[in-house]
Design a protein around this motif. Structure first.
Motif, PDB file in Angstrom:
ATOM      1  N   GLN A  65      32.331  41.986  39.327  1.00  0.00           N
ATOM      2  CA  GLN A  65      32.806  42.486  40.615  1.00  0.00           C
ATOM      3  C   GLN A  65      34.139  41.817  40.944  1.00  0.00           C
ATOM      4  O   GLN A  65      34.239  40.594  40.929  1.00  0.00           O
ATOM      5  N   SER A 111      30.105  36.438  39.818  1.00  0.00           N
ATOM      6  CA  SER A 111      30.335  37.853  39.524  1.00  0.00           C
ATOM      7  C   SER A 111      31.802  38.131  39.198  1.00  0.00           C
ATOM      8  O   SER A 111      32.123  39.149  38.582  1.00  0.00           O
ATOM      9  N   ALA A 126      27.635  43.470  35.858  1.00  0.00           N
ATOM     10  CA  ALA A 126      27.636  42.545  36.998  1.00  0.00           C
ATOM     11  C   ALA A 126      29.030  42.228  37.513  1.00  0.00           C
ATOM     12  O   ALA A 126      29.173  41.697  38.624  1.00  0.00           O
TER      13      ALA A 126
END
Length: 584
Positions: free
Chosen positions: A32, A155, A30
């Motif tokens: 980012q 994220s 997940a």
């Protein structure tokens, strides 16, 4: 779920559910990078700093109950955490992020160092996977929740509590991770370096701040009252659980008896107990394991008749009484004792340079303290001692972000200094070179051309009236320029020398196995294929001594130049020091 224990009375103050292997995988998948303009990232970090300050009472309570922090220590820790976030928000470099950064922080500064590492990674636009110390997950959880509330995307920032051997290992041994920031023991940093060499991309940065055998020298011209206050603060504040804490005190023979008498008297008025109480000076050590190790060291010294002073402790909790132990010198210390234990040695004036050599010979280089009123001696010692942060006529703890950038050298860390002008660059993507095929090849080997270092550059940093803060950069040992090929190696050496550093050209058929044994280098430049880069990483990870980097692109200043900070209390003359002359 597991209980979180209050070290003051061994009661449970909360629970934590450690991350699982599935949680780590989900977090990595997940993660980012924070793809937002620098101004937006800065605004969120400043908002997080505001929220820290607004929630000071709750943060103080968690710090006291979970980490055994006194109220003054909690105040200082919150201030440092806020300073980190605001400083990094104000100094975001115009560069791409590295990608995904793992940040592993210690229990002794579970809010300040935790927040500092994370905010540096986030400021540069990275995704950050935060692994707090096993003993202090509650303060980490609250800090992360406030950062999310301030606008940091989930994220881009995820919390993964758990054991270092499991969660930490997983987060430093996955190819999707692009860099690691770690504060903790030298041994753990070495293990992380080896893991990264096997799995992360060659050249992935490791920013490691590790331990030290920190010394202080007090000569016969020092003001005894001021020196004793500095010694007490440096050795026993925070129960001695600071990486910067004083571990070995050198007292000049002429004044040793008097200083020791004052020091023992000052210890007698220290108040140990529940750190939540305002009248308490020192709290417990972090857990039963730490207490047992420290007490074993004291027991051995007592059996040898070397304990000079030992304070009693409360019955509950994991307290260790501040203790003085006699040694002949720093060479008697086989390891860092991370607690309120101060080792004391005597010296004669003519042996000053020998003491400096002995301190340097430990291989560590984090903090160093000096008390003297002879200006020439200040210069003499500062020029010769190997330590990242030097403090003159004051204590040697409590570095201030932006004024006293903090970090060691040698076995005490990789640099760059936290809270300093070169730190954020390490969280950015490397400026990579053209592929290896474009460079010529040659069979030339060591020795090659060696550059001449530039002059050290000293910058004055801000600070309060009566305090001088100077950050000096000077050439590290040579960087080994391995090309590939003569053209690339020459280009690498030119860049290093142009920054004021030193370089050795070694290209062509250079035997990688020799890397494990070559002494006196600060790292390796390699602009070639990844497989060879991986072999270089593995070889560097096998070396004994300081952690050395592989640099796959243009070198940055912090890898070419070493940073050293000197802080001087300029109000400490205590009279006309010129009348003392040059010797004592």
């Amino acid at each position: 779920a597991e209980d979180v224990i209050n070290p003051s009375d061994l009661t449970a103050v909360g629970q934590v559910t450690p991350a699982s292997a599935a949680d780590v995988e989900q977090a990595l998948a997940a993660a980012q990078p924070w793809d937002a303009p620098a101004a937006e990232r800065a605004a969120a970090l400043n908002k997080a700093a505001d929220l820290y300050e607004e929630n000071f009472g709750e943060l103080f309570a968690i710090l006291a109950r979970e980490a055994g922090k006194s109220i003054p220590d909690a105040v200082a820790e919150l201030r440092e955490a806020v300073d980190f976030m605001r400083y990094y928000a104000a100094n975001i470099p115009p560069a791409a992020p590295a990608g995904v950064f793992t940040c592993i922080s210690p229990w002794n500064f579970p809010l300040a160092i935790f927040s500092g590492q994370i905010s540096a990674g986030l400021a540069c636009g990275n995704a950050v996977l935060a692994k707090p110390a096993e003993q202090t997950p509650l303060i980490a959880h609250r800090a992360i929740s406030l950062m999310h509330e301030a606008g940091v995307p989930r994220s881009a920032l995820q919390l993964l509590p758990g054991q270092g051997s499991k969660i930490g290992a997983a987060l430093t041994g996955d190819a999707r991770v692009d860099g690691v920031a770690f504060t903790g023991s030298t041994a753990t940093a070495m293990r992380i370096r080896s893991t990264m060499a096997e799995t992360l991309r060659p050249g992935a940065p490791l920013i490691a701040e590790t331990g030290g055998l920190n010394a202080m020298i007090v000569d016969s011209t020092a003001l005894p009252e001021q020196a004793v206050q500095s010694i007490i603060e440096s050795a026993f504040q925070s129960a001695g659980q600071r990486c910067s804490a004083l571990r070995c005190l050198y007292l000049q023979d002429d004044v040793a008896d008097g200083v020791l008498t004052m020091l023992k008297g000052a210890m007698d008025v220290l108040n140990l107990g529940d750190p939540w109480h305002l009248n308490v000076d020192s709290g417990p050590v972090i857990d039963a394991g730490a207490r047992a190790g420290i007490l074993a060291h004291i027991d051995q010294a007592r059996a040898e008749g070397r304990v000079l002073k030992e304070m009693s402790t409360p019955q509950a909790g994991t307290f260790v009484g501040p203790t003085l132990i006699s040694v002949t010198g720093i060479g008697d210390l086989e390891q860092e004792i991370f607690g309120p234990v101060l080792h004391v040695a005597r010296f004669k004036s003519q042996d000053l340079d020998k003491i400096i050599n002995d301190i340097n010979a430990t291989g560590y280089g984090l903090t160093f303290g000096l008390h003297t009123r002879i200006d020439d001696r200040v210069q003499h010692v500062c020029d010769r001692i190997h330590a990242g942060n030097i403090y003159v006529n004051r204590n040697q703890i409590g570095a201030i972000v932006g004024s006293q950038p903090f970090g060691g050298e040698g076995l005490s860390g990789t640099g760059p200094k936290a809270g300093g002008p070169n730190y954020l660059a390490r969280f950015c993507a490397p400026d990579r070179q053209t592929s290896a095929e474009t460079w010529g090849t040659t069979t030339a080997d060591l020795p090659g051309e060696t550059g001449v270092p530039g002059r050290p550059i000293t910058t004055s940093l801000p600070g309060p009236t009566g305090e001088s803060n100077r950050l000096t950069t000077s050439a590290r040992p040579p960087l080994l320029c391995m090309g590939p090929g003569a053209t690339a190696a020459a280009s690498q050496a030119k860049e290093v020398i142009g920054m004021g550093g030193t370089a050795i050209e070694a290209h062509g058929m250079f035997d990688l196995h020799r890397l494990e044994f070559i002494q006196g280098i600060a790292g390796v430049l390699w602009w070639g294929d990844e497989d060879t880069g991986r072999e270089i990483e593995r070889t560097l990870a096998k070396r004994q001594g300081p952690i050395l980097p592989l640099i796959p692109g243009h070198p940055d200043r912090a890898r070419v130049l070493a940073e050293r900070h000197v802080c001087v209390d300029t109000t400490a003359a205590g009279g006309n020091a010129a009348l003392l002359g040059g010797e004592s």
